[in-house]
Enzyme design. Structure first.
Site, short mmCIF file in Angstrom:
data_model
loop_
_atom_site.label_atom_id
_atom_site.label_comp_id
_atom_site.label_asym_id
_atom_site.label_seq_id
_atom_site.Cartn_x
_atom_site.Cartn_y
_atom_site.Cartn_z
N THR A 78 30.62 -69.58 -78.63
CA THR A 78 30.55 -70.85 -77.90
C THR A 78 30.65 -70.60 -76.40
OG1 THR A 78 32.94 -71.32 -77.73
CG2 THR A 78 31.86 -71.82 -79.84
N LYS A 93 32.30 -66.31 -71.51
CA LYS A 93 32.84 -65.64 -70.30
C LYS A 93 34.09 -66.30 -69.74
CE LYS A 93 28.61 -66.05 -68.71
NZ LYS A 93 27.78 -66.00 -69.92
N GLU A 104 31.39 -57.40 -74.41
CA GLU A 104 30.24 -56.73 -73.80
C GLU A 104 29.18 -57.73 -73.35
OE1 GLU A 104 28.45 -54.28 -71.95
OE2 GLU A 104 29.62 -53.07 -73.35
N LEU A 139 22.95 -55.54 -73.08
CA LEU A 139 22.97 -54.29 -72.31
C LEU A 139 24.38 -53.69 -72.29
CD1 LEU A 139 20.82 -55.33 -69.20
CD2 LEU A 139 20.11 -53.93 -71.14
N GLY A 187 16.13 -70.92 -74.29
CA GLY A 187 17.45 -70.37 -74.55
C GLY A 187 17.95 -69.39 -73.51
N ASP A 215 27.90 -68.92 -63.21
CA ASP A 215 27.76 -67.91 -64.26
C ASP A 215 27.73 -66.51 -63.67
OD1 ASP A 215 27.26 -67.33 -67.13
OD2 ASP A 215 25.39 -66.54 -66.36
N LYS A 221 30.40 -63.22 -63.90
CA LYS A 221 29.99 -61.88 -64.33
C LYS A 221 30.41 -60.82 -63.33
CE LYS A 221 26.03 -63.51 -67.04
NZ LYS A 221 24.55 -63.59 -67.14
#
Length: 814
Positions: A554, A578, A605, A612, A663, A677, A681
């Site tokens: 989710t 995240k 990951e 990746l 998506g 986002d 990261k």
């Protein structure tokens, strides 16, 4: 001569007794002695009638009627109507005597041990006579003999002690001189030298058979039951358990003492001295090999022969400084328990003599606490010894094997396996022979412990992973499909057996303790119960499976906030969400520490770069001693897709809409386009590099208008994109005029991080980044000038699902 014993399940009804007759008919022996238990469940009913009668409760008559009906109905099904009168007459006569005994108990309002033995003996008396009559009617050369005539004991009712000399002499005189080919004998019951009925304790039919086999020097003792031998573990708890083909007397005794129910522990002793083999067979699968028990086990096999357990154990601990160096403390401790008929099943004592710990039956713990505290009242008052400590709701698990002493590291392997699965060990006992290694654990952990140990010692290194998946939308559904596709490959090549036990979306959730079929999981989920995150966690905790993994697909803040609860219960967490790893630094570190403390991997990951291996590569760099100097990256597959497809012939609105539909974006595309986002990261990468940063420390130069950023719905957001199309076109033109491309870049250097839209000129590593690809440049002390580059698809349901899958496999290989 062969001696065959059939348990209560084997003679539970007419159908089963017919199977027994077929087995006996096929026996290749000059003479066969058949020892039978009471019909299945009858012994418990007899004890119930005795309790009711002693309590002056007339319900004893109802139970007695049930016992009568069972036996009469069985006779009528086994023997033709024109030949039933003799058997029915004898059965009814015995039942009348039983009724008289119960009436006596009812009138005086109590029951003595002697009377109890008389009452309970009728189970075997009735079954053995009925079976003998059936055998004779079926043209077997069969005769009935009452074991009270030749099994002799003392007068200790309930669990009498056998007079071996008298028993051996009478067995030879009575059974040895009987010429019939088949002799049917009731198990469990005996008589004292004075002629009073006694019993040999629950499971005593095995003992009866062993006594007869030893007295008559039988060729073999066969124990016929409802399972195909002694198993490597309880098959009701461990589905992968299998029958042990060959085992020694000593190994069998250890397993039976520690809970293997197919063999009554005292059974082995009479035949052991004679070297008579025991063969455990399955009445309902007579062709199955079963388990052969002999003096020596010559074939090579696994060092650990079985894993067993005893439930309902309590620990009793006596501690205090006044115990050190004082002779007689242990004697007094064990003596007081013995005098009150409390059996000790496990003993452990510290070499400092500061404490003694014993395992006893949970039902005896209250009495034990009282009597031990009384026995050491003087020392307790003077604080030389502390009041006894009791712990309840425990169990003993044990590894058993003759050759364990010659193999190093078994204890360590056992304890590390339990530790990895958060099974806390309360006490340990191991004899010098090393035939048995025992540990006391919580009763609630037995299933997990047995399965984990069985997997470690018996399943050829096939490791079972139990998954609980929350979120089965675009990414989650792809993930489940990948598991279904690769399940066979993983089991054959990586020795991993992956089961999905629980699935939840925002509406429904479903569990299957044997694993949810991934061929039709959507239909199963539709019929599930209402979704509830707290109940989902509670169910996982209640199941208490080994190698449990919670998978979060989710983007929910609420779900991310539950990770600590999972990790504290040694449930691994794999997530593409995240939020947790980009939350405040204290929470991020706490989750990492919990993962280490409770030996529960926390893998994420897919938080950066989808499938990746970006985070994994960074971890290896840091672990090997390298130091990150700078990170430059395009980390948003969605933004890269948008700016690779946006030009003067398209509209920004249409390209973003396409990215959402395919998506590449979060459900709320503003999370991607606002830079949040990407900020998350680069924050995660900076933290994994060993730096302490929070989201507020990251610089962000937005390219969206403030009005777009302020919208609260997707509809309003897309409307604002149309409104500001001209300014988006200006952005594109400014880059195109310098022969550059628009890329949303994240950077970390000298402890500072930033994100923002940049013009990337030709020749730059980022310039030719196509589609939704991501790229990361790691500049480190080992790669200061030419960075380590990781490049590839960084968005999309398939690659994200494969990244989650890769984390699952990493856990499987831990």
């Amino acid at each position: 001569m062969k001696v065959l014993k059939f348990g209560g399940t084997s003679v539970a009804n007419a159908q089963n007794i017919t199977l027994v007759k077929n087995i006996v008919s096929d026996v290749d022996a000059d003479q066969t002695i058949v020892v039978v238990s009471a019909f299945g469940g009858i012994t418990d009913l007899l004890l119930q009638t005795a309790d009711f009668a002693a309590s002056q409760d007339l319900r004893y008559k109802t139970v007695l009627k049930e016992i009568e009906d069972r036996h009469i109905d069985t006779i009528k099904k086994l023997i033709p109507i024109n030949k039933q009168s003799k058997a029915l007459s004898k059965i009814k006569s015995d039942l009348n005597t039983l009724e008289t005994l119960l009436e006596g108990a009812y009138l005086i309002g109590e029951i003595t041990p002697r009377l109890s033995d008389k009452i309970v003996s009728y189970g075997e008396l009735l079954s053995s006579y009925s079976i003998a009559e059936f055998f004779a009617e079926q043209q077997l050369d069969a005769v009935y003999r009452d074991s009270r005539d030749f099994i002799k004991t003392n007068d200790l009712n309930g669990k009498a002690v056998v007079d071996t000399n008298a028993t051996n002499k009478l067995c030879k005189e009575i059974l040895g001189e009987t010429k019939s080919k088949v002799i049917v004998v009731p198990g469990f019951i005996a008589s004292s030298i004075n002629g009073n009925s006694t019993t040999l304790g629950r499971g005593g039919s095995d003992f009866t058979a062993a006594l007869i086999a030893a007295a008559l020097d039988a060729e073999v003792l066969e124990i016929w039951t409802d399972v195909s031998g002694m198993y490597t573990a309880n098959p009701k708890i461990v589905k992968q358990a299998h029958a042990i083909p060959h085992i020694s007397y000593e190994e069998a005794m250890e397993l039976s003492h520690f809970g293997a129910k197919v063999l009554y522990p005292p059974t082995i002793q009479p035949v052991l001295t004679k070297g008579i083999s025991i063969h455990i067979k399955n009445t309902f699968d007579p062709e199955s090999a079963g388990t052969l028990i002999t003096k020596n086990r010559t074939e090579k096999g696994k060092t650990v022969r079985g894993i067993t357990h005893v439930e309902n154990i309590a620990l009793l601990s006596l501690e205090g400084p006044g115990m050190v160096g004082i002779p007689g403390i242990s004697k007094r401790f064990f003596e007081v328990l013995s005098l009150h008929d409390i059996s000790v099943v496990l003993i452990t004592q510290a070499s400092s003599e500061h404490s003694i710990c014993v395992g006893i039956s949970d039902s005896d713990i209250e009495k034990a606490v009282e009597i031990v505290n009384q026995a050491f009242e003087y020392e307790i008052e003077r604080e030389k010894i502390w009041p006894v400590i009791a712990e309840r709701n425990l169990a003993i698990i044990a590894l058993v094997g003759d050759n364990m002493k010659s193999h190093q590291g078994l204890s360590g392997k056992m304890f590390s396996t339990l530790g990895r699965n958060n099974v806390n060990i309360r006490a340990i006992a191991q004899g010098a022979s090393e035939r048995n290694i025992s540990a006391v654990i919580k009763k609630e952990d037995v299933k997990k412990a047995l399965n984990a140990l069985h997997e470690e010692f018996f399943e050829e290194n096939v490791k079972q992973l139990n998954l609980f998946v929350m979120g089965v939308g675009n990414v989650g559904s792809k993930f489940l499909n990948q598991i279904q596709q690769q399940r066979k490959y993983l089991k054959e090549n990586l020795k991993l057996n992956i089961r999905v036990i629980g699935i939840s979306n925002s509406r429904n959730m479903v569990f299957d303790e044997d694993g949810i079929s991934l061929k039709n999981w959507e239909d199963v989920l539709k019929d599930g119960e209402k979704a509830d995150k707290a109940l989902f966690f509670n169910k996982i905790n209640q199941l208490n499976y080994r190698n449990s993994i919670f998978v979060d697909n989710t983007a929910s803040d609420d779900v991310a906030s539950t990770y600590a609860s999972y990790l504290k219960n040694s449930i691994s967490v794999v997530t593409c969400n995240k939020i947790a790893c980009s939350s405040n630094y204290t929470n991020y570190i706490d989750l990492k520490n919990l993962a280490r403390e409770y030996n529960a991997p926390f893998l994420f990951e897919t938080n950066v770069g989808a499938g990746l291996p970006i985070i994994d590569t960074l971890k290896h760099l840091i672990a090997s001693g390298d130091k990150v100097l700078k990170i430059q990256a395009v980390l948003s597959g969605s933004l890269n897709f948008v700016f690779n497809n946006f030009n003067d012939k398209t509209t920004f609105h249409d390209v973003v809409k396409q990215a959402q539909e395919e998506g590449y974006t979060e459900p709320d595309p503003k999370i991607d386009l606002s830079g949040i986002d990407v900020m998350r990261k680069i924050l995660i990468l900076a933290r994994e590099s060993g730096n302490r940063l929070d989201i507020e420390d990251i610089g962000n130069t937005p390219f969206l208008p403030e009005e777009s950023l302020a919208t609260t719905t997707n509809e309003d957001f897309f409307s604002s994109l149309k409104k500001y199309e001209a300014s988006f076109q200006e952005m594109y033109k400014a880059a195109a005029d310098t022969d550059s491309k628009l890329k949303y870049v994240a950077q970390f250097e000298d402890g500072k991080a930033s994100v923002g839209l940049q013009h990337i000129p030709k020749g730059h590593d980022f310039y030719n980044l196509e589609g939704s690809d991501n790229i990361v440049l790691f500049y480190t002390e080992r790669y200061p000038n030419q960075p380590m580059i990781i490049k590839g698809a960084g968005a999309g349901a398939d690659v994200t699902a494969s990244g989650i899958f890769a984390d699952i496999i990493r856990i499987g290989n831990f």
